[in-house]
Design an enzyme around this catalytic site. Sequence first.
Site, PDB file in Angstrom:
ATOM      1  N   LYS A 163       0.856  -1.190   0.000  1.00 45.33           N
ATOM      2  CA  LYS A 163       0.000   0.000   0.000  1.00 45.33           C
ATOM      3  C   LYS A 163       0.890   1.236   0.000  1.00 45.33           C
ATOM      4  O   LYS A 163       1.836   1.314   0.794  1.00 45.33           O
ATOM      5  CB  LYS A 163      -0.886  -0.001   1.249  1.00 45.33           C
ATOM      6  CG  LYS A 163      -1.899  -1.136   1.278  1.00 45.33           C
ATOM      7  CD  LYS A 163      -2.993  -0.904   0.258  1.00 45.33           C
ATOM      8  CE  LYS A 163      -4.169  -1.835   0.521  1.00 45.33           C
ATOM      9  NZ  LYS A 163      -5.235  -1.657  -0.478  1.00 45.33           N
ATOM     10  N   GLU A 213      -2.033  -0.074  -8.725  1.00 41.83           N
ATOM     11  CA  GLU A 213      -3.483  -0.269  -8.581  1.00 41.83           C
ATOM     12  C   GLU A 213      -4.137   1.045  -8.135  1.00 41.83           C
ATOM     13  O   GLU A 213      -3.686   1.678  -7.177  1.00 41.83           O
ATOM     14  CB  GLU A 213      -3.706  -1.371  -7.543  1.00 41.83           C
ATOM     15  CG  GLU A 213      -5.131  -1.854  -7.397  1.00 41.83           C
ATOM     16  CD  GLU A 213      -5.209  -3.038  -6.424  1.00 41.83           C
ATOM     17  OE1 GLU A 213      -4.212  -3.781  -6.276  1.00 41.83           O
ATOM     18  OE2 GLU A 213      -6.267  -3.206  -5.801  1.00 41.83           O
ATOM     19  N   ASP A 238      -9.315  -0.951  -9.587  1.00 47.89           N
ATOM     20  CA  ASP A 238      -9.986  -1.671  -8.503  1.00 47.89           C
ATOM     21  C   ASP A 238     -11.297  -0.929  -8.195  1.00 47.89           C
ATOM     22  O   ASP A 238     -12.358  -1.259  -8.760  1.00 47.89           O
ATOM     23  CB  ASP A 238      -9.043  -1.737  -7.291  1.00 47.89           C
ATOM     24  CG  ASP A 238      -9.669  -2.300  -6.024  1.00 47.89           C
ATOM     25  OD1 ASP A 238     -10.868  -2.621  -6.030  1.00 47.89           O
ATOM     26  OD2 ASP A 238      -8.974  -2.409  -4.986  1.00 47.89           O
ATOM     27  N   LYS A 262     -13.092  -8.117  -7.803  1.00 47.31           N
ATOM     28  CA  LYS A 262     -13.564  -8.502  -6.470  1.00 47.31           C
ATOM     29  C   LYS A 262     -15.018  -8.894  -6.639  1.00 47.31           C
ATOM     30  O   LYS A 262     -15.828  -8.100  -7.139  1.00 47.31           O
ATOM     31  CB  LYS A 262     -13.446  -7.335  -5.486  1.00 47.31           C
ATOM     32  CG  LYS A 262     -12.002  -7.027  -5.122  1.00 47.31           C
ATOM     33  CD  LYS A 262     -11.901  -6.004  -4.026  1.00 47.31           C
ATOM     34  CE  LYS A 262     -10.437  -5.624  -3.826  1.00 47.31           C
ATOM     35  NZ  LYS A 262     -10.279  -4.486  -2.914  1.00 47.31           N
TER      36      LYS A 262
HETATM   37  O1  LIG Z   1      -7.526  -8.808   1.517  1.00 48.99           O
HETATM   38  C1  LIG Z   1      -6.366  -8.413   1.615  1.00 48.99           C
HETATM   39  O2  LIG Z   1      -5.483  -9.185   1.939  1.00 48.99           O
HETATM   40  C2  LIG Z   1      -6.011  -6.980   1.381  1.00 48.99           C
HETATM   41  C3  LIG Z   1      -6.477  -6.503   0.060  1.00 48.99           C
HETATM   42  C4  LIG Z   1      -6.530  -5.006  -0.068  1.00 48.99           C
HETATM   43  O3  LIG Z   1      -5.567  -4.426  -0.473  1.00 48.99           O
HETATM   44  C5  LIG Z   1      -7.758  -4.322   0.267  1.00 48.99           C
HETATM   45  C6  LIG Z   1      -8.394  -4.622   1.449  1.00 48.99           C
HETATM   46  C7  LIG Z   1      -9.537  -3.980   1.827  1.00 48.99           C
HETATM   47  C8  LIG Z   1     -10.076  -3.030   1.008  1.00 48.99           C
HETATM   48  C9  LIG Z   1      -9.455  -2.704  -0.184  1.00 48.99           C
HETATM   49  C10 LIG Z   1      -8.305  -3.360  -0.573  1.00 48.99           C
HETATM   50  C11 LIG Z   1      -7.740  -3.031  -1.906  1.00 48.99           C
HETATM   51  O4  LIG Z   1      -7.405  -3.896  -2.709  1.00 48.99           O
HETATM   52  O5  LIG Z   1      -7.705  -1.862  -2.252  1.00 48.99           O
HETATM   53 MG   LIG Z   2      -7.002  -2.044  -4.250  1.00 48.17          MG
END
Ligand SMILES: O=C(O)CCC(=O)c1ccccc1C(=O)O
Ligand SMILES: [Mg+2]
Length: 367
Positions: A163, A213, A238, A262
Site C-alpha cells: 500500500k 493499482e 480496482d 472482487k
Molecule cells: O484482503 C487483503 O489481503 C487486502 C487486500 C486489499 O488491499 C484491500 C483490502 C480492503 C479493502 C481494499 C483493498 C484493496 O485492494 O484496495
Molecule cells: Mg485495491
Amino acid sequence: MNIKHIHLHIIQMKLKSPFITHLEHVTDRKGIILKVIDDEGNIGVGEAVAFTTPWYTEETVQTCYHMIKDILFPLIRQQNISSPENVSTFFLPVRGNQMAKAAIETAIWDLWAKRENKTLASVLGGKKKVIEAGAVVGASSVEKALEQTNRLVEKGFKRIKVKIHPGLDIELVEQIRKNFPDLLLMADANSAYSLADIERLKVLDEYDLLMIEQPLAFDDIVQHSYLQKEIKTPICLDESIHSIRDVENAISLSSCQVINIKIGRVGGLNEAKKIYQLCMQHGLDVWVGGMIEFGVSRACNVALSTLEGIHIPGDIMSSNHYWEEDIIEPGITVSNGQIRVSDEIGMGYQLNEKRLQQVSVFEEILS
Ligand SMILES: O=C(O)CCC(=O)c1ccccc1C(=O)O
Ligand SMILES: [Mg+2]
C-alpha cells in the site's frame, strides 16, 4: 431452486495486527455471513464483504444488512431460480449495492454446486487444481513494511502488493526493490494521487512494478487513461470497477491494462465471470482481489482463481494471516506461495459452527 429462508449472522473479529492504508486503519473486522436455505433444506453460504464504514466503497455492514433483509431477499423469496446465473436478473430493479447482492448470489452458487454434487470451482468452469497466492503489506512506515515483506517472502509468497500514498511511496518501493530485485512487486494507492502528482508517479515508474493499482480517484475512468499514456507501469483498476460496463469503458478509453476482480464489488460471481471473459477477449490481465475477508469470501476467491488465464497471484492469503481462527474448516492454507484447491463440493470448506457462534454479535432468520 427456491429460497425459503436466509439465516443472517453479523460477526466480529479482531485482526492479528492492524491493516494500514492512508484511508483507514483496520483493526477490527465486522462482516455478514448468511445461509440461504432452499425448500429441501439444502444450505448455501455467502459473505457480505463491506466494512463498518464506507472508506473503500459506499456500502457498509449496516447498509448490506438492510438491503439483504428489506429489499433483496423479498425479490428472490419463493421465486423459481433456474440457475445461479439468473440471480442477478431478480436484482435488476435495485441500483448499486453490489456487495449486498453478491452475498446472496455467491451463497446461491454454493447451494447450486452442492445440489449438483460439484465443486464451486468446477461449476464456474475453473480447471486449476493449484492457485497462486499473493500477500498484501499495509504498514505505517518503510521499516515495518520491509519487515512484513521479509516475513512474507520467507514464507514463500512470490508476489507482494504494498500500500502506498504520497510520503510513503518512493522510498518504500525503492527499499523493497533493493532487497528483493526479482520479486513480483506491485503497489496499491487506493486513490491517493491526482494528475497533479504525475512527476511522483513517473519516479515510481522506474521500479519495475508489476502494476500500480487505482492511483487516481475511486470513481474515475477518464483520468486514468491520461495517466496510462504517461507511464509504462500497467495501471490496474480496482475501486472504479463495479460492472462489466465499467470494464468496457476502461477498455475503450485504454484506462488500464489490468483489472482487479472482487466478487463483492461487482455484485457476484456471474458478473465476475463475465468481466473475466471480456478481459480475456481484449488481452487485459485479471486477478482476484481481497477484502481482508473471512473464509467464506476467501473460498469464493479461490474458486474464481481456478479459471484459466488468471495467472497473476491474487490478494489471497491463508486463513491464519489475519485471524486467530477463521469461520471455515479446514482453514485455507498457503504453502510455498500456493493454495491447493479443495475437491469438496460447494465452496470447498465447511462452516465452523462453533466458531461462527463465538464471533456472532447478532443473528436473525428471514422467512
Ligand atoms: O484482503 C487483503 O489481503 C487486502 C487486500 C486489499 O488491499 C484491500 C483490502 C480492503 C479493502 C481494499 C483493498 C484493496 O485492494 O484496495
Ligand atoms: Mg485495491
